[in-house]
Design a protein around this motif. Structure first.
Motif, PDB file in Angstrom:
ATOM      1  N   ILE A  46     -71.979  -2.473 -71.880  1.00  0.00           N
ATOM      2  CA  ILE A  46     -70.861  -2.824 -71.208  1.00  0.00           C
ATOM      3  C   ILE A  46     -71.031  -3.932 -70.289  1.00  0.00           C
ATOM      4  O   ILE A  46     -70.307  -5.002 -69.952  1.00  0.00           O
ATOM      5  N   LEU A  47     -72.515  -3.848 -69.829  1.00  0.00           N
ATOM      6  CA  LEU A  47     -72.801  -5.009 -68.653  1.00  0.00           C
ATOM      7  C   LEU A  47     -72.969  -6.219 -69.251  1.00  0.00           C
ATOM      8  O   LEU A  47     -73.068  -7.393 -68.415  1.00  0.00           O
ATOM      9  N   GLU A  48     -72.851  -6.483 -70.439  1.00  0.00           N
ATOM     10  CA  GLU A  48     -73.085  -7.795 -71.128  1.00  0.00           C
ATOM     11  C   GLU A  48     -71.613  -8.260 -71.258  1.00  0.00           C
ATOM     12  O   GLU A  48     -71.761  -9.535 -71.772  1.00  0.00           O
ATOM     13  N   LEU A  49     -70.717  -7.683 -71.258  1.00  0.00           N
ATOM     14  CA  LEU A  49     -69.421  -8.368 -71.213  1.00  0.00           C
ATOM     15  C   LEU A  49     -68.942  -8.995 -70.214  1.00  0.00           C
ATOM     16  O   LEU A  49     -69.446  -8.722 -69.035  1.00  0.00           O
ATOM     17  N   PRO A  50     -68.044 -10.115 -70.620  1.00  0.00           N
ATOM     18  CA  PRO A  50     -67.499 -10.900 -69.572  1.00  0.00           C
ATOM     19  C   PRO A  50     -66.795  -9.989 -68.318  1.00  0.00           C
ATOM     20  O   PRO A  50     -66.026  -9.412 -68.527  1.00  0.00           O
ATOM     21  N   ASP A  51     -66.834 -10.525 -67.123  1.00  0.00           N
ATOM     22  CA  ASP A  51     -66.101  -9.854 -65.962  1.00  0.00           C
ATOM     23  C   ASP A  51     -64.646 -10.164 -66.180  1.00  0.00           C
ATOM     24  O   ASP A  51     -63.864  -9.263 -66.099  1.00  0.00           O
ATOM     25  N   GLY A  60     -56.050  -2.306 -66.821  1.00  0.00           N
ATOM     26  CA  GLY A  60     -54.873  -2.145 -67.923  1.00  0.00           C
ATOM     27  C   GLY A  60     -54.053  -3.357 -68.076  1.00  0.00           C
ATOM     28  O   GLY A  60     -52.804  -3.298 -68.431  1.00  0.00           O
ATOM     29  N   ARG A  61     -54.549  -4.418 -67.638  1.00  0.00           N
ATOM     30  CA  ARG A  61     -53.742  -5.726 -67.947  1.00  0.00           C
ATOM     31  C   ARG A  61     -53.610  -6.247 -69.181  1.00  0.00           C
ATOM     32  O   ARG A  61     -52.782  -6.678 -69.736  1.00  0.00           O
ATOM     33  N   ARG A  62     -54.617  -5.930 -70.035  1.00  0.00           N
ATOM     34  CA  ARG A  62     -54.873  -6.159 -71.403  1.00  0.00           C
ATOM     35  C   ARG A  62     -55.270  -4.865 -72.193  1.00  0.00           C
ATOM     36  O   ARG A  62     -56.298  -4.125 -71.418  1.00  0.00           O
ATOM     37  N   PRO A  63     -55.089  -4.615 -73.372  1.00  0.00           N
ATOM     38  CA  PRO A  63     -55.658  -3.629 -74.214  1.00  0.00           C
ATOM     39  C   PRO A  63     -57.014  -3.955 -74.330  1.00  0.00           C
ATOM     40  O   PRO A  63     -57.455  -4.996 -74.626  1.00  0.00           O
ATOM     41  N   MET A  64     -57.672  -2.651 -74.406  1.00  0.00           N
ATOM     42  CA  MET A  64     -59.133  -2.629 -74.546  1.00  0.00           C
ATOM     43  C   MET A  64     -59.490  -2.856 -76.191  1.00  0.00           C
ATOM     44  O   MET A  64     -58.616  -1.900 -76.815  1.00  0.00           O
ATOM     45  N   PRO A  65     -60.122  -3.767 -76.745  1.00  0.00           N
ATOM     46  CA  PRO A  65     -60.328  -3.912 -78.169  1.00  0.00           C
ATOM     47  C   PRO A  65     -60.754  -2.608 -78.723  1.00  0.00           C
ATOM     48  O   PRO A  65     -61.748  -2.277 -78.234  1.00  0.00           O
ATOM     49  N   ALA A  66     -60.374  -2.255 -79.858  1.00  0.00           N
ATOM     50  CA  ALA A  66     -60.755  -1.214 -80.402  1.00  0.00           C
ATOM     51  C   ALA A  66     -62.253  -1.115 -80.755  1.00  0.00           C
ATOM     52  O   ALA A  66     -63.166   0.106 -80.742  1.00  0.00           O
ATOM     53  N   ASP A  67     -62.766  -2.276 -81.318  1.00  0.00           N
ATOM     54  CA  ASP A  67     -64.150  -2.184 -81.613  1.00  0.00           C
ATOM     55  C   ASP A  67     -65.099  -2.149 -80.383  1.00  0.00           C
ATOM     56  O   ASP A  67     -66.448  -1.881 -80.493  1.00  0.00           O
ATOM     57  N   LEU A  68     -64.661  -2.182 -79.257  1.00  0.00           N
ATOM     58  CA  LEU A  68     -65.298  -2.237 -77.961  1.00  0.00           C
ATOM     59  C   LEU A  68     -65.185  -0.789 -77.219  1.00  0.00           C
ATOM     60  O   LEU A  68     -65.829  -0.725 -76.258  1.00  0.00           O
ATOM     61  N   ARG A  69     -64.409   0.104 -77.534  1.00  0.00           N
ATOM     62  CA  ARG A  69     -64.067   1.137 -76.945  1.00  0.00           C
ATOM     63  C   ARG A  69     -65.590   1.966 -77.313  1.00  0.00           C
ATOM     64  O   ARG A  69     -65.911   2.277 -78.165  1.00  0.00           O
TER      65      ARG A  69
END
Length: 86
Positions: A46-51, A60-69
């Protein structure tokens, strides 16, 4: 805390954007001691993902991609949204 725990806590609290420092860093600070090996590995990913993306998904501004859940990312999102509702 172990060196791994301390390193992850530092990274979570020093993301680069104040919004993520508060959401992610606060979550990690509250839960780091109880995280098991699987959750620590999830946190490292998770900490590798962009802020910008993390902030949007957690709020909740954008849906979380299923492959990253992941269970940990879902918990972070639930706490972030609960904090926004206050």
């Amino acid at each position: 805390l172990s060196p791994r725990h301390r390193r992850l806590l530092f990274r979570a609290q020093h993301r680069g954007t104040k919004e993520c420092d508060l959401m992610i860093g606060g979550f990690v600070r509250r839960h780091i001691a109880a995280l098991g090996e699987v959750e620590l590995a999830e946190l490292e990913a998770i900490l590798e993902l962009p802020d910008v993306d993390l902030a949007d998904w957690l709020c909740g501004r954008r849906p979380m991609p299923a492959d990253l859940r992941s269970p940990l990312l879902e918990r972070m999102a639930q706490e972030a949204r609960a904090g926004l509702a206050r």
